[in-house]
Design an enzyme around this catalytic site. Structure first.
Site, PDB file in Angstrom:
ATOM      1  N   ASP A   1      49.871 -70.232  42.372  1.00 24.88           N
ATOM      2  CA  ASP A   1      49.322 -71.312  43.194  1.00 24.88           C
ATOM      3  C   ASP A   1      50.279 -72.490  43.306  1.00 24.88           C
ATOM      4  OD1 ASP A   1      47.346 -72.298  44.800  1.00 24.88           O
ATOM      5  OD2 ASP A   1      46.184 -73.185  43.175  1.00 24.88           O
TER       6      ASP A   1
ATOM      7  N   ARG B   1      51.740 -77.198  48.311  1.00 23.22           N
ATOM      8  CA  ARG B   1      51.997 -78.537  47.756  1.00 23.22           C
ATOM      9  C   ARG B   1      53.486 -78.738  47.496  1.00 23.22           C
ATOM     10  NH1 ARG B   1      47.990 -78.230  42.999  1.00 23.22           N
ATOM     11  NH2 ARG B   1      47.870 -76.073  43.715  1.00 23.22           N
ATOM     12  N   TRP B   2      54.139 -77.667  47.048  1.00 20.91           N
ATOM     13  CA  TRP B   2      55.587 -77.763  46.810  1.00 20.91           C
ATOM     14  C   TRP B   2      56.324 -78.043  48.121  1.00 20.91           C
ATOM     15  CZ3 TRP B   2      59.866 -75.185  48.641  1.00 20.91           C
ATOM     16  CH2 TRP B   2      61.060 -75.447  47.969  1.00 20.91           C
TER      17      TRP B   2
ATOM     18  N   HIS C   1      56.061 -70.730  50.776  1.00 23.41           N
ATOM     19  CA  HIS C   1      55.763 -69.332  50.453  1.00 23.41           C
ATOM     20  C   HIS C   1      57.059 -68.532  50.241  1.00 23.41           C
ATOM     21  CE1 HIS C   1      51.573 -70.052  50.963  1.00 23.41           C
ATOM     22  NE2 HIS C   1      51.625 -70.224  52.276  1.00 23.41           N
TER      23      HIS C   1
ATOM     24  N   THR D   1      40.793 -62.362  49.711  1.00 28.23           N
ATOM     25  CA  THR D   1      39.845 -62.140  50.815  1.00 28.23           C
ATOM     26  C   THR D   1      39.463 -63.482  51.452  1.00 28.23           C
ATOM     27  OG1 THR D   1      38.123 -62.016  49.096  1.00 28.23           O
ATOM     28  CG2 THR D   1      38.836 -59.944  50.026  1.00 28.23           C
ATOM     29  N   GLU D   2      39.565 -64.570  50.670  1.00 21.38           N
ATOM     30  CA  GLU D   2      39.220 -65.898  51.193  1.00 21.38           C
ATOM     31  C   GLU D   2      40.369 -66.529  51.999  1.00 21.38           C
ATOM     32  OE1 GLU D   2      36.523 -64.659  48.333  1.00 21.38           O
ATOM     33  OE2 GLU D   2      38.596 -65.076  47.823  1.00 21.38           O
TER      34      GLU D   2
ATOM     35  N   TRP E   1      41.879 -65.495  54.495  1.00 21.86           N
ATOM     36  CA  TRP E   1      41.744 -65.317  55.958  1.00 21.86           C
ATOM     37  C   TRP E   1      41.168 -66.574  56.597  1.00 21.86           C
ATOM     38  CZ3 TRP E   1      44.409 -61.459  57.762  1.00 21.86           C
ATOM     39  CH2 TRP E   1      44.529 -60.274  57.023  1.00 21.86           C
TER      40      TRP E   1
ATOM     41  N   LEU F   1      59.200 -51.346  35.399  1.00 25.32           N
ATOM     42  CA  LEU F   1      58.055 -52.268  35.413  1.00 25.32           C
ATOM     43  C   LEU F   1      57.235 -51.959  36.665  1.00 25.32           C
ATOM     44  CD1 LEU F   1      57.578 -55.809  34.533  1.00 25.32           C
ATOM     45  CD2 LEU F   1      57.629 -55.541  36.962  1.00 25.32           C
TER      46      LEU F   1
ATOM     47  N   ARG G   1      40.919 -72.567  37.257  1.00 26.52           N
ATOM     48  CA  ARG G   1      39.874 -71.644  37.693  1.00 26.52           C
ATOM     49  C   ARG G   1      40.470 -70.263  37.949  1.00 26.52           C
ATOM     50  NH1 ARG G   1      39.530 -75.729  41.833  1.00 26.52           N
ATOM     51  NH2 ARG G   1      41.063 -75.282  43.424  1.00 26.52           N
ATOM     52  N   LEU G   2      39.572 -69.285  38.130  1.00 28.26           N
ATOM     53  CA  LEU G   2      40.003 -67.893  38.221  1.00 28.26           C
ATOM     54  C   LEU G   2      40.107 -67.385  39.663  1.00 28.26           C
ATOM     55  CD1 LEU G   2      37.752 -66.543  35.310  1.00 28.26           C
ATOM     56  CD2 LEU G   2      40.122 -67.322  35.167  1.00 28.26           C
TER      57      LEU G   2
HETATM   58  C1  FPP Z   1      49.053 -69.992  46.775  1.00 26.32           C
HETATM   59  O1  FPP Z   1      49.611 -71.246  47.068  1.00 26.32           O
HETATM   60  C2  FPP Z   1      49.908 -68.931  47.252  1.00 26.32           C
HETATM   61  C3  FPP Z   1      49.578 -68.007  48.186  1.00 26.32           C
HETATM   62  C4  FPP Z   1      48.278 -67.964  48.882  1.00 26.32           C
HETATM   63  C5  FPP Z   1      50.559 -66.994  48.604  1.00 26.32           C
HETATM   64  C6  FPP Z   1      51.353 -66.390  47.480  1.00 26.32           C
HETATM   65  C7  FPP Z   1      52.560 -65.745  48.020  1.00 26.32           C
HETATM   66  C8  FPP Z   1      53.773 -65.785  47.417  1.00 26.32           C
HETATM   67  C9  FPP Z   1      54.046 -66.438  46.133  1.00 26.32           C
HETATM   68  C10 FPP Z   1      54.922 -65.144  48.046  1.00 26.32           C
HETATM   69  C11 FPP Z   1      55.054 -63.722  47.645  1.00 26.32           C
HETATM   70  C12 FPP Z   1      54.547 -62.931  48.757  1.00 26.32           C
HETATM   71  C13 FPP Z   1      54.367 -61.610  48.736  1.00 26.32           C
HETATM   72  C14 FPP Z   1      53.861 -60.929  49.944  1.00 26.32           C
HETATM   73  C15 FPP Z   1      54.644 -60.787  47.536  1.00 26.32           C
HETATM   74  P1  FPP Z   1      48.847 -72.163  48.100  1.00 26.32           P
HETATM   75  O2  FPP Z   1      49.326 -71.790  49.469  1.00 26.32           O
HETATM   76  O3  FPP Z   1      47.369 -72.046  47.874  1.00 26.32           O
HETATM   77  O4  FPP Z   1      49.375 -73.593  47.743  1.00 26.32           O
HETATM   78  P2  FPP Z   1      48.539 -74.911  47.436  1.00 26.32           P
HETATM   79  O5  FPP Z   1      47.718 -74.635  46.214  1.00 26.32           O
HETATM   80  O6  FPP Z   1      49.619 -75.923  47.188  1.00 26.32           O
HETATM   81  O7  FPP Z   1      47.730 -75.215  48.653  1.00 26.32           O
END
Ligand code: FPP
Length: 223
Positions: A12, A16-17, A29, A58-59, A61, A123, A178-179
């Site tokens: 997560d 924000r990054w 991403h 699933t959320e 989307w 792995l 949270r989970l």
């Molecule tokens: C959560 O951060 C991250 C995601 C929903 C996407 C995770 C994807 C990657 C780490 C890239 C790897 C991708 C693949 C296909 C292997 P967020 O977008 O919810 O960020 P936030 O918490 O700052 O809003």
């Protein structure tokens, strides 16, 4: 304390990054994908046998169209630029979630990953896409129902996406505790670790710190 074999991660904090660094969301991403490759290598070097990561729930989307598209494109982009590196590290790629209902292009990329890495065994990197624990459990119940059997604890867990796999370590980056509907059938006795670091900032040292802390935790499994 035994050595951890299975690790699950909620990656997560990508958006924000990106915001913090004045970059578009998609860059967050993409940086997150670089972090994932580093953590996979560290996991392998620390004798972790299976890493399960949450890439799309699933959320998810419900996010804006442009972001859903960016995440879907990232799957294809990831295959183009990272699959060779993953193979060179002996990593077998597997996927969990409602893959059947993913977009066609993403499904093609997923099949390619599975085909090209199926013989590798350093792995196992399992990527959760279109995954949610409630979906997972309902799916397991339906499989058993369709077979005409009665649901038992054993056949239920065996029909979930990860089967009888117990996760040793559950990590969530990004500061929230949270989970988020991730692997609920498999984390009943996991050791939980939460870090403030955003996923793109999380690094090999942070991961090794968690592995070290795990070694000193006492697990009783209800005994
Ligand atoms: C959560 O951060 C991250 C995601 C929903 C996407 C995770 C994807 C990657 C780490 C890239 C790897 C991708 C693949 C296909 C292997 P967020 O977008 O919810 O960020 P936030 O918490 O700052 O809003």
């Amino acid at each position: 304390m035994s050595h951890p074999k299975t690790v699950a991660i909620v990656m997560d904090g990508n958006r924000r990054w990106a915001k913090k660094n004045n970059l578009p969301t998609a860059s967050g991403h993409r940086k997150g994908m670089e972090t994932l490759i580093d953590i996979v290598k560290t996991a392998k070097n620390n004798s972790i046998k299976r890493l399960v990561v949450y890439a799309f729930s699933t959320e998810n989307w419900n996010r804006e169209n442009f972001e859903v598209n960016a995440l879907m494109n990232l799957i294809n982009f990831g295959v183009d630029v990272k699959l060779e590196e993953i193979k060179a590290n002996g990593v077998k790629l597997t996927f969990i979630g409602d893959i059947e209902n993913m977009p066609k292009k993403a499904k093609e990329a997923i099949s390619k990953c599975i085909d090209e890495t199926k013989g590798l065994n350093e792995l196992d990197l399992t990527i959760a896409l279109n995954y949610g624990s409630i979906w997972d459990m309902v799916n397991a119940a339906n499989i058993i129902n369709d077979s005409g059997q009665k649901i038992t604890q054993k056949n239920f867990i065996q029909n979930t996406q990860l089967g009888e796999l117990d996760i040793d370590i559950f990590i969530r980056t990004g500061g929230d505790m949270r989970l988020s509907n991730f692997l609920l059938p498999n984390i009943g006795y996991s050791e939980l670790f939460f870090t403030e670091k955003l996923w793109p900032e999380f690094n090999s040292e942070d991961f090794q710190e968690i592995l070290k802390e795990f070694e000193v935790r006492i697990r009783r499994f209800g005994k």
